[in-house]
Write an enzyme that holds these catalytic residues in place. Structure first.
Site, PDB file in Angstrom:
ATOM      1  N   LYS A  49     -12.921   8.539 -11.743  1.00  0.00           N
ATOM      2  CA  LYS A  49     -12.179   7.742 -12.730  1.00  0.00           C
ATOM      3  C   LYS A  49     -11.030   8.521 -13.358  1.00  0.00           C
ATOM      4  O   LYS A  49     -10.069   7.925 -13.840  1.00  0.00           O
ATOM      5  CB  LYS A  49     -13.126   7.193 -13.804  1.00  0.00           C
ATOM      6  CG  LYS A  49     -14.310   6.390 -13.263  1.00  0.00           C
ATOM      7  CD  LYS A  49     -13.920   5.365 -12.243  1.00  0.00           C
ATOM      8  CE  LYS A  49     -15.055   4.509 -11.677  1.00  0.00           C
ATOM      9  NZ  LYS A  49     -16.202   5.204 -11.102  1.00  0.00           N
ATOM     10  N   TYR A 263     -28.166  -2.647  -8.458  1.00  0.00           N
ATOM     11  CA  TYR A 263     -27.280  -1.639  -9.050  1.00  0.00           C
ATOM     12  C   TYR A 263     -28.075  -0.686  -9.946  1.00  0.00           C
ATOM     13  O   TYR A 263     -28.835  -1.136 -10.814  1.00  0.00           O
ATOM     14  CB  TYR A 263     -26.192  -2.329  -9.890  1.00  0.00           C
ATOM     15  CG  TYR A 263     -25.342  -1.323 -10.648  1.00  0.00           C
ATOM     16  CD1 TYR A 263     -24.232  -0.752 -10.052  1.00  0.00           C
ATOM     17  CD2 TYR A 263     -25.672  -0.924 -11.940  1.00  0.00           C
ATOM     18  CE1 TYR A 263     -23.474   0.198 -10.717  1.00  0.00           C
ATOM     19  CE2 TYR A 263     -24.916   0.022 -12.622  1.00  0.00           C
ATOM     20  CZ  TYR A 263     -23.823   0.579 -11.993  1.00  0.00           C
ATOM     21  OH  TYR A 263     -23.078   1.513 -12.662  1.00  0.00           O
ATOM     22  N   TYR A 289     -24.223   6.188  -7.457  1.00  0.00           N
ATOM     23  CA  TYR A 289     -23.102   6.003  -6.518  1.00  0.00           C
ATOM     24  C   TYR A 289     -23.136   6.983  -5.344  1.00  0.00           C
ATOM     25  O   TYR A 289     -23.441   6.607  -4.213  1.00  0.00           O
ATOM     26  CB  TYR A 289     -21.763   6.152  -7.258  1.00  0.00           C
ATOM     27  CG  TYR A 289     -21.510   5.117  -8.310  1.00  0.00           C
ATOM     28  CD1 TYR A 289     -20.931   3.891  -7.972  1.00  0.00           C
ATOM     29  CD2 TYR A 289     -21.835   5.340  -9.643  1.00  0.00           C
ATOM     30  CE1 TYR A 289     -20.685   2.934  -8.937  1.00  0.00           C
ATOM     31  CE2 TYR A 289     -21.596   4.390 -10.613  1.00  0.00           C
ATOM     32  CZ  TYR A 289     -21.016   3.193 -10.262  1.00  0.00           C
ATOM     33  OH  TYR A 289     -20.778   2.249 -11.212  1.00  0.00           O
TER      34      TYR A 289
END
Ligand SMILES: *Cc1c(COP(=O)(O)O)cnc(C)c1O
Length: 336
Positions: A49, A263, A289
């Protein structure tokens, strides 16, 4: 593509390292595996990010904003990186955190990214699972604007055409690095969630005619929805940066067979991948992730779907701080 046309704040020293994983390569007996260390983007333990935030915060500064607003799951890496960038730039920061993973586990709710969020002075508001989070931050932005603030609203994962420029830039950086090293890359593999990383990479690589395939390993949505999200954003990015001819649909490929129950829900493949990389390479993946992304890469190599004659780069997107939020899972169970 000429990225200097877009406002940007420099947040980390580029390039991030590109290293060969000799022990993992030997262990799997398959393709030569390299790793692009985007977990080393410096700001508050780094992650993918930060690249997006170079352009998002750049635009926020250009617009005279004094307050970043964003959203994510409780253990969001994106929120932690946004909070850090806001602190560094002297801006206020508010995040809406969604209870997307059903758990009462103390580590999940208070350690890992949440601990760092609090440390950095982030203003946190919680929302129940299933909330339309992007609508919620737009509403929050309007509320702050009405009260006289100058907010800049960043979508979940920083995934819009502005944030994705960070991964157009990464594609350029990776190709330059590979060319200097004389390294011919066949494929890049990484975890894909809110789609900005893959969309930017695909747009960047297509824009350079690099001839390098990208495979996103999904962490949330089924394949058709994930590929549709990536393709849509990649097309927007291509138009934004001026790539002639746009993006071929075939350039967007996701494999969503490694999500598991949902998730942020641990899987055995993730546990194996996180443990293997730690013990063979001293590389720390994350449970949500990169652990699932690597679990996918390992399984596809074992099945022969990624051939032994390929040279693969795994893009490490960061997130190891999230391991602390999953401590009970790695201790043998996951307390719900
Ligand atoms: C956000 C994130 C991803 C996914 O990137 P997207 O651009 O949202 O698809 C992958 N890995 C980590 C560690 C992340 O925090």
């Amino acid at each position: 593509m000429h990225l200097a046309r877009f406002p940007r704040v420099r947040l980390f020293p580029a390039p991030t390292p590109l290293e060969r994983l000799d022990n993992l390569t030997r262990h799997l007996g398959g393709p030569e595996i390299w790793i692009k260390r985007d977990d080393c983007t410096v700001v508050a333990t780094g992650g993918n990010k930060v690249r997006k935030l170079e352009f998002l915060a750049g635009e926020a500064v250009a617009q005279g904003a004094d307050h970043l607003i964003t959203q994510g799951a409780v253990q969001s890496n994106h929120v932690r990186q946004t909070a850090a960038v806001a602190a560094k730039l002297g801006m206020k920061c508010t995040a809406l955190l969604e209870h997307r993973v059903e758990t009462n586990d103390r580590a999940y709710l208070a350690s890992g990214n949440v601990l760092l969020d609090r440390l950095m002075g982030l203003t946190i508001e919680y929302r129940p699972g299933g909330t339309d989070m992007n609508a919620a931050i737009v509403a929050k932005g309007a509320e702050l604007r009405a009260a006289g603030g100058k907010p800049y609203v960043i979508p979940g994962g920083g995934s819009n055409r502005v944030g994705a420029l960070g991964y157009v830039s990464c594609a350029q950086e990776l190709m330059q690095q590979a060319d200097e090293m004389g390294l011919k890359i066949d494929r890049v593999v990484h975890a894909t969630g809110s789609a900005g990383t893959q969309a930017g990479l695909v747009a960047g690589l297509e824009g350079m005619n690099a001839g390098v395939r990208v495979l996103g390993i999904g962490v949330r949505l089924p394949k058709p929805a994930q590929e549709a999200n990536v393709f849509k954003l990649a097309q927007e990015v291509a138009e934004y940066v001026g790539i002639r001819g746009g993006i071929a649909r075939e350039a967007v490929e996701a494999n969503c067979d490694y999500v598991g129950p949902g998730y942020g829900q641990p899987t055995e493949g993730m546990r194996e991948a996180v443990t293997l990389l730690a013990q063979l390479e001293g590389v720390l993946l994350d449970p949500v992730y990169s652990g699932k992304g690597m679990a996918g890469l390992i399984d596809l190599i074992r099945k022969g779907a990624i051939g032994a004659n390929e040279r693969v780069v795994f893009l490490h997107t960061g997130g190891a701080v999230g391991l602390f939020g999953y401590e009970p899972f790695f201790d043998g169970g996951f307390a719900n």
